[in-house]
Design a protein around this motif. Sequence first.
Motif, PDB file in Angstrom:
ATOM      1  N   LYS A 163       0.853  -1.185   0.000  1.00  0.00           N
ATOM      2  CA  LYS A 163       0.000   0.000   0.000  1.00  0.00           C
ATOM      3  C   LYS A 163       0.893   1.240   0.000  1.00  0.00           C
ATOM      4  N   ASN A 178      -9.043  13.660   2.995  1.00  0.00           N
ATOM      5  CA  ASN A 178      -9.822  13.116   1.873  1.00  0.00           C
ATOM      6  C   ASN A 178      -9.806  11.588   1.911  1.00  0.00           C
ATOM      7  N   ARG A 185     -11.232   9.453  -1.004  1.00  0.00           N
ATOM      8  CA  ARG A 185     -10.523   9.496  -2.286  1.00  0.00           C
ATOM      9  C   ARG A 185      -9.074   9.013  -2.171  1.00  0.00           C
ATOM     10  N   TYR A 186      -8.723   8.501  -0.998  1.00  0.00           N
ATOM     11  CA  TYR A 186      -7.335   8.095  -0.749  1.00  0.00           C
ATOM     12  C   TYR A 186      -6.858   7.078  -1.786  1.00  0.00           C
ATOM     13  N   ALA A 187      -7.658   6.055  -2.041  1.00  0.00           N
ATOM     14  CA  ALA A 187      -7.246   4.979  -2.946  1.00  0.00           C
ATOM     15  C   ALA A 187      -7.081   5.455  -4.385  1.00  0.00           C
ATOM     16  N   THR A 188      -7.811   6.490  -4.762  1.00  0.00           N
ATOM     17  CA  THR A 188      -7.710   6.982  -6.141  1.00  0.00           C
ATOM     18  C   THR A 188      -6.616   8.042  -6.294  1.00  0.00           C
ATOM     19  N   ILE A 189      -6.362   8.811  -5.219  1.00  0.00           N
ATOM     20  CA  ILE A 189      -5.331   9.853  -5.283  1.00  0.00           C
ATOM     21  C   ILE A 189      -3.940   9.248  -5.147  1.00  0.00           C
ATOM     22  N   THR A 238      -2.152   6.094  -5.538  1.00  0.00           N
ATOM     23  CA  THR A 238      -1.984   4.725  -6.025  1.00  0.00           C
ATOM     24  C   THR A 238      -0.509   4.342  -5.911  1.00  0.00           C
ATOM     25  N   ARG A 288       1.592   6.104  -8.486  1.00  0.00           N
ATOM     26  CA  ARG A 288       1.893   7.502  -8.180  1.00  0.00           C
ATOM     27  C   ARG A 288       2.988   7.605  -7.121  1.00  0.00           C
TER      28      ARG A 288
END
Length: 331
Positions: free
Chosen positions: A76, A147, A150-154, A156, A159
């Motif tokens: 993660k 946030n 939206r953590y999983a989408t911001i 990754t 990234r």
Amino acid sequence: MAGTWSISEPDRCTGHLMANFSFSSSDSTILILTGIPGLEADHIWISIPFSAFYIMGLLGNFTVLFVVGKEQTLHKPMYLLLCMLALSDISTSTSFVPKALCIFWFNLKSITVRSCLTQMFFFHTFSTMHSTVLVAMAFDRYVAICNPLRYATILTNARIAMIGLVGFIRAVLFMLPFPLLLSRQPFCAHSMIPHTYCDHIAVAKVSCGDITASNLYGLLIAFVIVGFDLMLIGLSYALIIRTVYRISSKEANQKALNTCTAHICALLMAYPLGLFSALSHRFGQGITPHLHIILSNLNYLIPPMLNPIIYGVKTKELREKVVKYICTSSY
């Protein structure tokens, strides 16, 4: 590059073995790392905590890398950043501790200009990368608290890898001028560097040429990188604190703050001593030399040793996995 003789070098070179004469920077020019000035007789005793801190740091950080690498559930962003922190800690300490221990144990103080500038480049590059990782971890905590949906989408894994790559490129580009600027400077043969490793400003001070450009660049980088990174970290925590105080539940409030504890400890270990070391070399004329050198070394020995412990204690998931592997290996 051929050696060049001069009878008009600055007076500060006269204290060296080749008084009033100097060689231009060449592969054959030898510099002398004195170790800890004034405490040469105690080098053996000083090496005991130094080597202990270094070995404990290696064991702790390699344990983090091994456990995160083996456990799919830990793949993660938060744990990948922790691996990046471990890698930067290992690399920074390894770039100078082996040479320091050679000075302490075997009195091997000589180092060529090329080797010295190479060590300087890697040491400052990895320590700058360490600062980048701390900024990324602050951003990670900001997204997790401010946030969370939206953590999983911001953030990754891709990234996080990109952040690491950009941070490494930034470190290389900013640190490369250090050895390049000094490689053009003449050095007195057997110049004495009062340090355990080739710190930029310590090496620049024993040059026989004009180090104004190198000194100004060092100051600029110290304020730009550290100032910019601290500004981003401060902004992240300002937004975190604002979000936390909007949470009505005291339990949720406390839980949110607890997730930042380990990172705050890492920040407190990394920046104060680092800033002290950078500034005291230039402005701390009244500071005892051996105190400055010891603190400078501890600044890059203690955080690598303590970071795995702090994150292991404060991060339940990581702690459980480490305990599992320790218990498994004991049978």
